[in-house]
Design a protein around this motif. Structure first.
Motif, PDB file in Angstrom:
ATOM      1  N   GLU A 112      -8.656  36.504  33.190  1.00  0.00           N
ATOM      2  CA  GLU A 112      -8.958  37.031  34.534  1.00  0.00           C
ATOM      3  C   GLU A 112      -8.716  35.966  35.603  1.00  0.00           C
ATOM      4  OE1 GLU A 112     -12.756  38.951  35.213  1.00  0.00           O
ATOM      5  OE2 GLU A 112     -12.379  38.968  37.378  1.00  0.00           O
ATOM      6  N   LYS A 114      -9.706  34.519  38.754  1.00  0.00           N
ATOM      7  CA  LYS A 114     -11.004  34.588  39.445  1.00  0.00           C
ATOM      8  C   LYS A 114     -10.976  33.559  40.573  1.00  0.00           C
ATOM      9  CE  LYS A 114     -14.575  36.604  38.034  1.00  0.00           C
ATOM     10  NZ  LYS A 114     -14.790  38.037  38.353  1.00  0.00           N
ATOM     11  N   ILE A 232     -15.126  46.392  26.864  1.00  0.00           N
ATOM     12  CA  ILE A 232     -15.279  44.943  27.056  1.00  0.00           C
ATOM     13  C   ILE A 232     -16.782  44.664  27.093  1.00  0.00           C
ATOM     14  CG2 ILE A 232     -14.773  42.983  28.563  1.00  0.00           C
ATOM     15  CD1 ILE A 232     -12.314  44.465  29.573  1.00  0.00           C
TER      16      ILE A 232
END
Ligand code: G3P
Ligand code: MG
Length: 244
Positions: A112, A114, A232
């Motif tokens: 991810e 971020k 997830i």
């Protein structure tokens, strides 16, 4: 359609180990996860590292921002003791450290982007550069995901070959246009907000789908019944066992 696993660890296995550390990735692997999600930010000097918050405070105790802290200073911190004393001393891994561990374990990464404030494109670029250099897609699949369109667009430019996932906490009206423009393979939505209708729309549009972060087996079952491909979760072992 992109093949997502039924269960994916969140921040490694954040329910049982300190999030976004190598021991968390290892714990997910020990629990049987074949894929793990984790968050990547840029250190003050631009190195992609596994970390979730803008501030270092919650997980390392240091009162400073990630964006202001160079890698050499991050290396002096530890990010495990806040979770449990037995994890004291666990370092903040670089993205390269994490990928090399995962590759040797046969686990796929869902990385991810971020970003710290204003750094979506730079973070996407850095993540994509490391993925292009360090992850052999012919050996194991991988994903780059983000809530940030500029981050995904940068990844698309630098490493178009690495599949992308568009993240939304609540389904946005224009998700189709975004996913098309960014050539995404999968769409990941907050598990609390994904209706049966949107789950079906995602499927019919030809995208894989995942929900985050789902730790309740009943909710996981309901979402799978709505047609979602992947859960997830902070507890990949527990959720996989409950679904079997
Ligand atoms: O992969 C999606 C999920 O990780 C997004 O939420 O805040 O845990 O990164 P967060
Ligand atoms: Mg995340």
């Amino acid at each position: 359609m992109f093949q997502l696993p039924r269960v994916m660890g969140h921040r490694g296995a954040a329910g049982d180990a300190p999030e976004n550390t190598l021991v968390s990735l290892r714990t997910a692997a020990e629990q049987g996860a074949r894929w793990v999600e984790f968050d990547v930010m840029l250190s003050g000097d631009g190195v992609p590292v596994l970390f979730h918050d803008d501030s270092l405070k919650r997980t390392t105790g240091r009162d400073a921002l990630m964006a202001d802290t160079p890698l050499a200073s991050l290396r002096k911190l530890e990010a495990g003791a806040w979770f449990a004393p037995k994890f004291a001393g666990e370092p903040i891994p670089t993205l390269e450290d994490a990928l090399s561990f995962l590759l040797s374990s046969g686990i796929s990464p869902n990385v991810e982007i971020k970003p710290s404030k204003g750094k979506a494109a730079a973070t996407g670029r850095a993540v994509a550069e490391v993925m292009a250099r360090c992850w052999p897609l012919e050996r194991a699949p991988a994903l780059i995901c983000s809530f940030y369109k500029e981050g995904l667009a940068a990844a698309q430019r630098i490493a178009p070959q690495v599949p992308r996932a568009f993240l939304m906490r609540r389904p946005a009206r224009d998700w189709r246009q975004t996913a098309k423009k960014l050539e995404c393979s999968t769409i990941h939505v907050g598990g609390r907000w994904l209706s049966a209708r949107v789950a079906q729309e995602i499927k019919q549009a030809g995208y894989g789908s995942a929900v985050f972060t789902v730790n309740d087996p009943k909710r996981a079952r309901l979402l799978l019944a709505r047609g979602v491909d992947c859960i997830i979760t902070d507890a990949p072992g527990k959720i996989a066992a409950a679904l079997d």
